[in-house]
Write an enzyme that holds these catalytic residues in place. Structure first.
Site, short mmCIF file in Angstrom:
data_model
loop_
_atom_site.label_atom_id
_atom_site.label_comp_id
_atom_site.label_asym_id
_atom_site.label_seq_id
_atom_site.Cartn_x
_atom_site.Cartn_y
_atom_site.Cartn_z
N LEU A 195 5.65 -2.11 7.25
CA LEU A 195 5.30 -2.88 8.38
C LEU A 195 4.42 -1.97 9.34
O LEU A 195 4.86 -1.02 9.72
CB LEU A 195 6.55 -3.26 9.18
CG LEU A 195 6.29 -4.26 10.30
CD1 LEU A 195 5.70 -5.35 9.85
CD2 LEU A 195 7.64 -4.60 10.86
N GLY B 146 13.53 1.97 8.03
CA GLY B 146 13.46 1.39 9.15
C GLY B 146 12.39 0.06 9.22
O GLY B 146 12.56 -0.96 9.37
N ASP B 147 11.14 0.39 8.66
CA ASP B 147 10.07 -0.39 8.72
C ASP B 147 9.57 -0.45 7.17
O ASP B 147 8.32 -0.89 7.03
CB ASP B 147 8.98 -0.26 9.51
CG ASP B 147 8.30 1.27 9.44
OD1 ASP B 147 8.90 1.93 8.38
OD2 ASP B 147 7.48 1.59 10.13
N GLU B 148 10.38 0.07 6.21
CA GLU B 148 9.93 0.06 4.72
C GLU B 148 10.67 -0.90 3.73
O GLU B 148 11.90 -1.03 4.05
CB GLU B 148 9.95 1.44 4.31
CG GLU B 148 9.02 2.61 5.21
CD GLU B 148 9.29 3.98 4.87
OE1 GLU B 148 10.51 4.37 4.34
OE2 GLU B 148 8.57 4.88 5.13
#
Length: 323
Positions: free
Chosen positions: A206, A247-249
């Site tokens: 993201l 976390g954002d993956e």
């Protein structure tokens, strides 16, 4: 006897086996929470044998067993492999006269099965893991009340299975977490190697999550992560494994020879539609990378993750303005 027909080359079977591995139940010691249910079944139905059976790729393994010494039997001779093909209680009133089972070694010899009734047990995602089943050495037939009682016991077993599932699920998005993805992924790649199937691992990140957190707060950042997860889950096939691995993956594992081009194009289109219609003060964007698994030169799941992650980083870097 002809082996039980199995959809081993089908993606749904890969997902089912992945869910079974991810349950963490295979080849584990006996547990009172399951033994309690099989003892109840044995007593309730007045049968010599009651089992919680998990149907693996080439065997059925018994997580709980009452009245049976064997810990597993070949899947080719498994009654439970038939039971997981449907949603209802599977019954065999007299295996000795049933053409599907009359020459089955488990009927001709120990444990001398005549009557069988098995209720499918499902993982929280709906994948059939196995059954709770009861076996008698004499022919008989279940009443409607018996069927309902066995289904109730299956629900008790499923409730215990769900507890294990929670440890493999990302709390924020409801997707598989990294541990769940690794358990599913190792299983799927093993099957792809044996069945000579290709697979594609897509890695997604993201973009600008830190900026969203810093500008709008972490609650908004969490909402952006959930929005990305929903887009990924709705874009890829139900048979694809979609997980939040950081976390954002995110990581997606697609099986079969089909290219990932179509779902990735569809994902970008859905992101564009979302960004045009949203009232958010930021745009949602994902950087993607991919790696292909070839069965004739197989790579490990970690190798695919690293390769796809590196490709994703190249795409992310290309978006940055040059100085």
């Amino acid at each position: 006897m002809e082996p039980v027909e199995r959809p081993d080359t089908q993606v749904d079977e890969m997902r089912r086996l992945g869910a079974l591995r991810a349950s963490g139940l295979l080849d584990t010691p006996a547990e009172e929470r399951f033994d309690r249910v099989t003892r109840m079944a044995q007593r309730l139905f007045n049968v010599p044998i009651a089992l919680v059976s998990l149907v693996d790729e080439d065997r059925q393994w018994f997580k709980s067993r009452q009245g049976l010494d064997a810990t597993e039997t070949p899947r080719a001779f498994s009654f439970c492999a038939h039971a997981i093909a449907g949603d209802e209680v599977f019954q065999v009133a007299d295996a000795g006269t049933d053409v599907r089972f009359a020459d089955n070694p488990l009927v001709l010899g120990d444990p001398n099965i005549r009557f069988y009734a098995g209720a499918p047990i499902s993982a929280p995602d709906g994948s059939k893991l196995g059954t709770i089943c009861v076996i008698d050495r004499r022919p008989r037939k279940f009443s409607e009340e018996d069927v309902q009682a066995l289904e109730d016991l299956a629900e008790m077993v499923e409730a215990e299975v769900a507890q294990a599932h929670l440890a493999l699920t990302d709390e924020l998005t409801g997707l598989s977490n990294r541990r769940g993805f690794e358990l599913f992924g190792h299983t799927v790649l093993g099957i792809c190697k044996r069945q000579a199937l290709e697979a594609t691992l897509v890695y997604a990140d993201l973009d600008d999550l830190k900026a969203i957190n810093d500008t709008f707060g972490h609650a908004e950042g969490d909402r952006a992560i959930r929005a990305a997860a929903e887009l990924l889950e709705s874009t890829f096939r139900a048979s694809d494994i979609v997980a939040r691995v950081g976390g954002d993956e995110f990581a997606m594992l697609l099986t079969g020879a089909d290219s990932a081009d179509e779902p990735i194009t569809r994902l970008h289109d859905q992101i564009d539609v979302r960004n045009r219609s949203t009232v958010d003060r930021y745009v949602l964007a994902l950087s993607l990378g991919r790696a292909v698994f070839h069965p004739d030169a197989p790579k490990t799941l970690d190798e695919l993750l690293n390769e796809a992650d590196a490709a994703m980083y190249v795409e992310k870097t290309s978006k940055r303005p040059s100085r």
